[in-house]
Each structure stands twice: as C-alpha cells, then as structure tokens.
Motif scaffolding. Sequence first.
Motif, PDB file in Angstrom:
ATOM      1  N   GLU A  23      -4.837   4.740   7.183  1.00  0.00           N
ATOM      2  CA  GLU A  23      -5.249   4.923   5.793  1.00  0.00           C
ATOM      3  C   GLU A  23      -5.068   6.394   5.456  1.00  0.00           C
ATOM      4  OE1 GLU A  23      -6.684   4.687   2.197  1.00  0.00           O
ATOM      5  OE2 GLU A  23      -7.128   2.875   3.325  1.00  0.00           O
ATOM      6  N   THR A  27      -4.933   7.482   2.031  1.00  0.00           N
ATOM      7  CA  THR A  27      -5.227   7.581   0.597  1.00  0.00           C
ATOM      8  C   THR A  27      -5.826   8.927   0.214  1.00  0.00           C
ATOM      9  OG1 THR A  27      -5.617   5.199   0.574  1.00  0.00           O
ATOM     10  CG2 THR A  27      -6.413   6.447  -1.317  1.00  0.00           C
ATOM     11  N   GLN A  28      -6.722   9.455   1.018  1.00  0.00           N
ATOM     12  CA  GLN A  28      -7.420  10.696   0.676  1.00  0.00           C
ATOM     13  C   GLN A  28      -6.609  11.966   0.960  1.00  0.00           C
ATOM     14  OE1 GLN A  28     -10.213  10.534  -1.094  1.00  0.00           O
ATOM     15  NE2 GLN A  28      -9.889   8.331  -0.968  1.00  0.00           N
ATOM     16  N   ARG A  87       0.856  -1.199   0.000  1.00  0.00           N
ATOM     17  CA  ARG A  87       0.000   0.000   0.000  1.00  0.00           C
ATOM     18  C   ARG A  87       0.884   1.239   0.000  1.00  0.00           C
ATOM     19  NH1 ARG A  87      -2.158  -4.942   0.753  1.00  0.00           N
ATOM     20  NH2 ARG A  87      -4.407  -4.903   0.428  1.00  0.00           N
ATOM     21  N   GLY A  92       1.178   3.434  -2.608  1.00  0.00           N
ATOM     22  CA  GLY A  92       0.765   4.435  -3.588  1.00  0.00           C
ATOM     23  C   GLY A  92       1.114   4.056  -5.010  1.00  0.00           C
ATOM     24  N   LYS A 120      -0.824  11.610  -1.949  1.00  0.00           N
ATOM     25  CA  LYS A 120      -1.450  11.125  -3.187  1.00  0.00           C
ATOM     26  C   LYS A 120      -0.581  10.157  -3.981  1.00  0.00           C
ATOM     27  CE  LYS A 120      -5.610  12.581  -3.725  1.00  0.00           C
ATOM     28  NZ  LYS A 120      -6.639  11.687  -3.335  1.00  0.00           N
ATOM     29  N   GLU A 134      -4.746   1.771  -2.445  1.00  0.00           N
ATOM     30  CA  GLU A 134      -4.714   2.314  -1.087  1.00  0.00           C
ATOM     31  C   GLU A 134      -3.306   2.796  -0.725  1.00  0.00           C
ATOM     32  OE1 GLU A 134      -7.397  -1.237  -1.371  1.00  0.00           O
ATOM     33  OE2 GLU A 134      -5.241  -1.058  -1.502  1.00  0.00           O
ATOM     34  N   VAL A 135      -3.288   3.821   0.119  1.00  0.00           N
ATOM     35  CA  VAL A 135      -2.016   4.335   0.623  1.00  0.00           C
ATOM     36  C   VAL A 135      -2.082   4.247   2.148  1.00  0.00           C
ATOM     37  CG1 VAL A 135      -0.433   6.297   0.700  1.00  0.00           C
ATOM     38  CG2 VAL A 135      -1.835   5.918  -1.333  1.00  0.00           C
ATOM     39  N   TRP A 136      -1.181   3.439   2.721  1.00  0.00           N
ATOM     40  CA  TRP A 136      -1.145   3.219   4.169  1.00  0.00           C
ATOM     41  C   TRP A 136       0.222   3.576   4.712  1.00  0.00           C
ATOM     42  CZ3 TRP A 136      -3.035  -2.562   4.553  1.00  0.00           C
ATOM     43  CH2 TRP A 136      -4.363  -2.656   4.128  1.00  0.00           C
TER      44      TRP A 136
END
Length: 75
Positions: free
Chosen positions: A30, A32-33, A12, A14, A38, A19-21
Amino acid sequence: MKEITRQQLALRNGQDKPEVWIAYKGIIYEVTQSRLWKTGKHYEHWAGQDLTEELKDAPHTEKVFEKFSPIGRLI
C-alpha cells in the motif's frame, strides 16, 4: 496474508480507486500515503502493477519497500 489478483492490483493504479498499490516479488504494498506515488506514477513507473523487473533500473534498492505496509500476496 490476503490473496490479490493482477486484476485487483491493476485497479489500484491511482486513477480507478482511491488506493494506490504496487507489487514487488509477489507482495502487494500500500503506497497511497507516499507523496512519490500520489498520482499513481513514480517517475516512469506506474502503480497497479508488479514492479519486480523494474527495480533494477531504480536508483534505490529493495529496502525502499520497508517503508510500506504489505497488504497481500499476488496470485
């Protein structure tokens, strides 16, 4: 809380998964947002890893993690 391995966290980043963790003190967040994560990179820090040791070089405190939802525990 869901248990997440270092290998699952690493995916995760990116790049490999949508998902980006990130992890801090054994908790996976988390991010991601977040516009700052980004691409999976936040200044010289990369997502998909435990950033506990890197926080001491950051211009902010651990309170920044309050903005993000914890999704698991690093095992």
